[in-house]
Design a protein around this motif. Structure first.
Motif, PDB file in Angstrom:
ATOM      1  N   ALA A 182       0.835  -1.210   0.000  1.00 38.18           N
ATOM      2  CA  ALA A 182       0.000   0.000   0.000  1.00 38.18           C
ATOM      3  C   ALA A 182       0.864   1.252   0.000  1.00 38.18           C
ATOM      4  O   ALA A 182       0.562   2.251  -0.665  1.00 38.18           O
ATOM      5  CB  ALA A 182      -0.924  -0.012   1.217  1.00 38.18           C
ATOM      6  N   LEU A 183       2.013   1.183   0.791  1.00 32.69           N
ATOM      7  CA  LEU A 183       2.933   2.320   0.812  1.00 32.69           C
ATOM      8  C   LEU A 183       3.560   2.512  -0.563  1.00 32.69           C
ATOM      9  O   LEU A 183       3.705   3.646  -1.039  1.00 32.69           O
ATOM     10  CB  LEU A 183       4.014   2.093   1.874  1.00 32.69           C
ATOM     11  N   ASP A 184       3.961   1.411  -1.202  1.00 33.12           N
ATOM     12  CA  ASP A 184       4.548   1.519  -2.540  1.00 33.12           C
ATOM     13  C   ASP A 184       3.562   2.155  -3.530  1.00 33.12           C
ATOM     14  O   ASP A 184       3.921   3.028  -4.334  1.00 33.12           O
ATOM     15  CB  ASP A 184       4.943   0.125  -3.046  1.00 33.12           C
ATOM     16  N   TYR A 211       1.520   9.320  -5.669  1.00 37.26           N
ATOM     17  CA  TYR A 211       1.898  10.705  -5.369  1.00 37.26           C
ATOM     18  C   TYR A 211       2.942  11.212  -6.372  1.00 37.26           C
ATOM     19  O   TYR A 211       2.871  12.336  -6.859  1.00 37.26           O
ATOM     20  CB  TYR A 211       2.428  10.797  -3.949  1.00 37.26           C
ATOM     21  N   ALA A 212       3.925  10.351  -6.695  1.00 35.11           N
ATOM     22  CA  ALA A 212       4.943  10.761  -7.666  1.00 35.11           C
ATOM     23  C   ALA A 212       4.323  11.024  -9.032  1.00 35.11           C
ATOM     24  O   ALA A 212       4.689  11.983  -9.726  1.00 35.11           O
ATOM     25  CB  ALA A 212       6.029   9.670  -7.751  1.00 35.11           C
ATOM     26  N   GLN A 213       3.386  10.160  -9.419  1.00 29.28           N
ATOM     27  CA  GLN A 213       2.749  10.365 -10.727  1.00 29.28           C
ATOM     28  C   GLN A 213       1.916  11.642 -10.749  1.00 29.28           C
ATOM     29  O   GLN A 213       1.949  12.401 -11.721  1.00 29.28           O
ATOM     30  CB  GLN A 213       1.852   9.161 -11.058  1.00 29.28           C
ATOM     31  N   VAL A 271      10.292   8.217   1.798  1.00 28.25           N
ATOM     32  CA  VAL A 271      10.400   7.624   0.459  1.00 28.25           C
ATOM     33  C   VAL A 271      11.845   7.279   0.140  1.00 28.25           C
ATOM     34  O   VAL A 271      12.144   6.204  -0.423  1.00 28.25           O
ATOM     35  CB  VAL A 271       9.812   8.596  -0.578  1.00 28.25           C
ATOM     36  N   GLN A 272      12.767   8.185   0.498  1.00 27.66           N
ATOM     37  CA  GLN A 272      14.186   7.917   0.223  1.00 27.66           C
ATOM     38  C   GLN A 272      14.703   6.741   1.037  1.00 27.66           C
ATOM     39  O   GLN A 272      15.539   5.957   0.568  1.00 27.66           O
ATOM     40  CB  GLN A 272      15.001   9.177   0.532  1.00 27.66           C
ATOM     41  N   MET A 273      14.185   6.599   2.243  1.00 28.69           N
ATOM     42  CA  MET A 273      14.627   5.497   3.098  1.00 28.69           C
ATOM     43  C   MET A 273      14.284   4.139   2.484  1.00 28.69           C
ATOM     44  O   MET A 273      15.077   3.198   2.517  1.00 28.69           O
ATOM     45  CB  MET A 273      13.972   5.626   4.489  1.00 28.69           C
ATOM     46  N   TYR A 274      13.115   4.051   1.885  1.00 24.39           N
ATOM     47  CA  TYR A 274      12.690   2.783   1.295  1.00 24.39           C
ATOM     48  C   TYR A 274      13.033   2.674  -0.203  1.00 24.39           C
ATOM     49  O   TYR A 274      12.716   1.666  -0.835  1.00 24.39           O
ATOM     50  CB  TYR A 274      11.178   2.611   1.464  1.00 24.39           C
ATOM     51  N   GLY A 275      13.656   3.696  -0.765  1.00 21.11           N
ATOM     52  CA  GLY A 275      14.001   3.634  -2.186  1.00 21.11           C
ATOM     53  C   GLY A 275      12.787   3.703  -3.117  1.00 21.11           C
ATOM     54  O   GLY A 275      12.825   3.141  -4.213  1.00 21.11           O
ATOM     55  N   LEU A 276      11.748   4.398  -2.665  1.00 23.75           N
ATOM     56  CA  LEU A 276      10.537   4.528  -3.473  1.00 23.75           C
ATOM     57  C   LEU A 276      10.683   5.717  -4.443  1.00 23.75           C
ATOM     58  O   LEU A 276      11.570   6.568  -4.272  1.00 23.75           O
ATOM     59  CB  LEU A 276       9.326   4.726  -2.565  1.00 23.75           C
ATOM     60  N   PRO A 277       9.812   5.788  -5.472  1.00 23.66           N
ATOM     61  CA  PRO A 277       9.924   6.886  -6.447  1.00 23.66           C
ATOM     62  C   PRO A 277       9.809   8.255  -5.787  1.00 23.66           C
ATOM     63  O   PRO A 277       8.911   8.488  -4.956  1.00 23.66           O
ATOM     64  CB  PRO A 277       8.752   6.640  -7.399  1.00 23.66           C
TER      65      PRO A 277
END
Length: 979
Positions: A25-27, A33-35, A88-94
């Motif tokens: 769900a977080l991904d 949000y990035a899109q 987001v940076q911690m988990y390497g997400l977009p």
């Protein structure tokens, strides 16, 4: 996809939660949000580029598309943004892109500049949507140019619109010239000369309209002369000299202003009326002379002084010259006064006689008695005075007699100068009197010899002026009575002889009239009747010399018959000209054997000529009702020209040619909102735009398909299937071919291409090969990279959709994702596919499969749960063959838009309550007949009228509401596209 508020609310809730471990769900939330931020940033960048190009209105319009850019930035740039970026940076997400604040400030400034001209912009948009006339739109653009001077677009648009308006003015001026509408020509000239144009109007156009304006002013003068001509002839027919003289004054003033040639035929047409007015003027002048003579006689009768009877006689004779004679009241006074003056004259004569007797006695006495010479001188003077009085009183006979007695009694008295002079005067008067009598006798003889048909011979006036003696006046009166009786007898005789001839001619004219009414205008009966009419007219003209010597009643009957014959002759000539004009109209819209449609401008000009030349005919009145439809006919002509100008077929046209063709359709529809084929031409425009869209822009559907199959999850992806008892095997997607020496499998676990490592027992691998999506992608990327793939777009798209749908090895969720995106791109490049693939699109939009689940991750529980649902959705999709057939039907229907042309075949006419088609000698063997009918401005529609079957025309009974005389009829012809 969730909206911005929902995404931000979920992020805030997650940031406030205690458990912030990574979950699918977080991904998904990070990707969403990035899109969302990316979409807004890209739209903001496009707005910035538009502002840099000076396209402020376009930038604001793009920014106002829902969701509005500034509102979206306010929603997405929430206060906890920094905490979210860290997570987001911690988990390497977009990562979501940051919003450039300087661009938002530029956009806010653009809004501030745009507000003052919003009213003008709304007016400009409203006029554009309503397809208002260019004249109104130019006025608004001029105001926008003045208020928004920093925007170069307005100045460019103004020049384009003004050039288009010049072309419109040229067309409108030509139409006004054909309609002979002088007012419209004048208004167009004023518009060209009075308006402030960004560039001067073409000199040739201005000079041409000035020439037309001058020409029509001359025609207006001609029309004024025609109106005056009618007034003159009406007054002539009604015997109304007052109206006639007023019309004559206008006629003379207009002739002087127009400077009409003396040889012009219009003079001959009004000559009878002008001659009649001249006769009336002479009669009125004659009557005024009589009134003046009566006034002179009344003045003499009112004068208390003595008046010589001869003066009274002359004044009375002036009155008696006129046929009405002397009024009874004045006649009584005249007789009384004449009697009085003659009595006075008698007394004077008696005095003169007494004086003469005295003189004679004096002479005798003087001779006998020898009176002194002084006394003889006095006697001579008295005798001379008596002779002078006699001459003054007109008693020439008494003066001669007195002179003879004196001569016999005493000739020596004449030695005195006074009496000698008196004798000379008497002798001169005697000679004049003799000459007068000779002239009177000659005048009387001339009057007696004049024809009795001559009411007032020239010598009659001479005789009246010479008549002095009562015997002469009596002789003249008797002569006039005889001539009057003879004149009346001659007139009665002529009238008795002429009456039956006029009656026979009248009856013959009536018979000819009935024959002409019953006979067909172009038949032999009409020709024979027309010959009889010409013979009868010649016979009537032969009575012209006799008509001058009969009474007013027969003269009036003669004029009535002449006018009737002229009217019948003019009517027959008018029928011939009308028939010739109708034949020209038929020729102008007749079907031609060649492939080129007719130009209806000639027909429009002819129908306007028909209405002008025959305004009172029923057919002309009917045509006047459809004549305003000429703009529709001209639009049909323009459309035929437009379609015929496209020589290159769509299958071989370039994207630029297709785009230009679509722009031409758009311009044509904007300039011709009354086109009856507007709906099909609008559809054809959309078809062209879709075809051009495949290649024309950077983000065209073909490039987007190439990008789709270049995705990291599709391009160069391997798949390894591993046993997973008791469930179905798991599929692992790799970025490269797996190593045979390693038991560690690095597979893709997310949309961003991140990988995970998993130890695998090689014995459990049941399949390892290039992924099915990669196989399809490699084949179709090659197709999409071809230089030209526009013609077979629909086939390629159907083949691609079919391969994706039928690939049993492809992941169901990926399959549904690819089908959805390919369908979207395919519909963007083809109008037939928009209709054919609509059911497929509806099925995918109604499915509840979340395409954002990580289908590539074999460990994803959500993906595993949704695969069966995705499979069912794919299985429920419409049959591909049915969709393909629908696409071909739509393609064939759109092809007919360009190949189906409406060609003129004739015009509607009504003969004796029967409707028919006036057509030429050439007709197609088969076809459907149509008419263009207005349905409220500016809408126009094609209405079916009938058909042509085996070369025979039949008008459908149910077409009664679309029939109108003069309305052109068209036949549909399927043309072969030009190569």
């Amino acid at each position: 996809m969730p909206d911005h508020h929902e995404i931000v609310d979920q992020i805030r809730a997650l940031l406030q939660a205690v458990d912030q471990t990574r979950t699918p769900a977080l991904d998904a939330l990070a990707a969403a949000y990035a899109q969302a931020c990316g979409d807004v940033s890209r739209r903001l960048a496009r707005c910035h580029r538009l502002l840099q190009q000076g396209l402020r209105s376009e930038a604001i319009q793009l920014a106002d598309i829902a969701p509005r850019v500034l509102d979206a930035i306010a929603d997405l740039d929430f206060p906890e943004r920094a905490d979210w970026d860290e997570l987001v940076q911690m988990y390497g997400l977009p990562d979501a892109p940051r919003f450039p604040i300087e661009i938002t400030s530029f956009l806010n400034e653009a809004y501030a500049q745009e507000d003052p001209i919003q009213d003008l912009l709304r007016t400009h948009r409203r006029l554009a949507l309503a397809r208002a006339p260019l004249r109104a739109r130019i006025g608004v653009i001029r105001k926008l140019t003045a208020q928004d001077a920093n925007n170069p677009i307005w100045q460019d648009d103004l020049r384009i619109f003004e050039k288009a308006r010049f072309r419109e003015i040229q067309v409108e001026a030509a139409e006004a010239a054909r309609r002979h509408d002088a007012g419209s020509v004048g208004r167009l000239l004023a518009e060209l000369e009075d308006q402030t144009w960004s560039e001067p109007p073409p000199v040739v156009l201005v000079q041409a309209i000035r020439k037309s304006d001058a020409h029509f002013r001359g025609q207006q003068n001609r029309a004024i002369l025609a109106d005056i001509e009618v007034s003159l002839n009406d007054a002539f027919s009604a015997h109304d000299p007052i109206r006639g003289r007023l019309a004559r004054d206008r006629w003379r003033a207009t002739i002087a202003a127009v400077k009409l040639s003396p040889k012009d035929a219009v003079h001959e047409r009004v000559e009878p009326a002008l001659r009649w007015l001249e006769d009336q003027d002479r009669r009125d002048e004659f009557n005024r002379d009589r009134e003046d003579s009566i006034r002179d006689l009344v003045d003499l009768l009112d004068d208390p002084k003595s008046v010589a009877p001869a003066v009274l006689d002359r004044t009375a004779n002036e009155i008696l010259k006129h046929s009405d004679g002397m009024p009874a009241s004045i006649q009584d006074r005249f007789v009384s006064r004449l009697t009085l003056e003659r009595a006075r004259q008698t007394r004077r004569r008696q005095w003169a006689a007494a004086a003469a007797a005295v003189a004679a006695v004096v002479v005798v006495s003087a001779v006998g008695a020898g009176i002194r010479s002084q006394s003889r001188a006095r006697d001579s003077a008295r005798a001379a005075t008596a002779l002078s009085d006699m001459l003054e009183l007109g008693e020439h006979g008494q003066a001669v007699e007195f002179l003879e007695r004196l001569t016999k009694a005493d000739p020596s008295l004449f030695e005195y100068p006074g009496l000698a002079n008196a004798r000379a005067l008497v002798q001169g008067a005697q000679e004049k009197e003799a000459q007068r009598q000779i002239q009177f006798d000659q005048a009387i003889r001339q009057v007696e010899q004049a024809p009795v048909t001559e009411a007032d011979p020239t010598a009659l006036e001479t005789a009246r002026g010479l008549a002095r003696l009562s015997t002469e006046k009596t002789l003249l009166d008797q002569l006039l009575q005889r001539r009057g009786a003879a004149h009346r007898e001659d007139r009665d005789r002529r009238e008795r002889e002429l009456a039956p001839r006029l009656s026979a001619l009248s009856a013959n004219i009536e018979v000819i009239r009935l024959k002409l009414e019953k006979a067909k205008s172009d038949g032999q009966e009409a020709s024979a009747s027309l010959k009889e009419l010409v013979q009868t007219q010649a016979e009537l003209r032969g009575l012209g010399t006799e008509i001058d010597h009969v009474g007013d009643e027969q003269q009036k009957a003669f004029r009535v018959l002449s006018l009737k014959l002229d009217a019948m002759r003019a009517e027959q000539e008018g029928r011939k000209q009308r028939r010739r004009l109708e034949e020209q109209m038929t020729s102008a819209v007749a079907y031609s054997a060649d492939d080129e449609p007719r130009d209806l401008d000639a027909y429009t000009e002819l129908i306007q000529k028909y209405i002008k030349n025959y305004p009172d005919s029923p057919r002309s009145r009917a045509m006047a009702k459809v004549e305003p439809e000429r703009a529709i006919w001209q639009t049909i002509t323009k459309e035929n020209r437009l379609l015929a100008s496209w020589q290159v077929p769509e299958s071989t046209a370039t994207s630029e040619q297709l785009s230009a063709r679509a722009a031409a359709c758009k311009t044509f529809l904007a300039e011709n909102p009354n086109d009856p084929s507007a709906l099909r031409l609008t559809e054809y425009q959309a078809h062209l735009e879709a075809m051009a869209r495949r290649d024309l822009r950077v983000d065209n559907p073909r490039n987007r398909l190439k990008q789709l199959f270049s995705d990291i999850l599709i391009d160069s992806v391997w798949v390894v299937k591993v046993k997973n008892p008791p469930s179905r095997p798991k599929s692992y997607f790799l970025t490269k071919q797996p190593s045979e020496d390693s038991n560690l499998l690095r597979y893709i676990s997310g949309f961003d291409g991140r990988e995970r490592a998993k130890p695998i027992v090689k014995a459990n691998i049941i399949y390892s090969s290039v992924s099915p999506q990669t196989k399809i992608g490699v084949r179709y990327k090659a197709i999409f990279s071809r230089a030209a793939m526009i013609p077979d777009w629909d086939k390629v798209m159907f083949d691609l959709l079919t391969e994706i749908r039928k690939d049993a090895e492809m992941d169901p969720i990926l399959k549904l994702t690819l089908l959805k995106k390919v369908t979207e791109y395919a519909m963007q490049g083809s109008v037939p596919l928009q209709a054919a693939l609509a059911p497929l699109k509806a099925v995918m939009e109604q499915s509840d499969v979340d395409l954002n689940v990580p289908w590539m991750d074999p460990e994803s529980v959500d993906a595993g749960r949704l695969r069966l649902t995705a499979e069912r959705v794919v299985e429920s999709m419409p049959d591909s063959l049915e969709m393909l057939r629908e696409a071909r039907v739509q393609e064939h229907r759109i092809e007919q838009i360009i190949t189906l042309t409406y060609r003129s075949v004739g015009w509607l006419a009504q003969e004796d309550s029967t409707w028919g088609l006036r057509s030429g000698s050439v007709l197609p063997n088969e076809g459907e007949l149509w008419v263009a009918v207005p349905e409220g401005s500016p809408r126009t529609a094609w209405k079916k009228l009938g058909k042509i079957n085996s070369g025979k025309v039949s008008v459908a009974p149910e077409s009664l509401d679309v029939r109108a005389e003069g309305r052109p009829v068209f036949v549909t012809v399927n043309a072969v596209p030009k190569v």
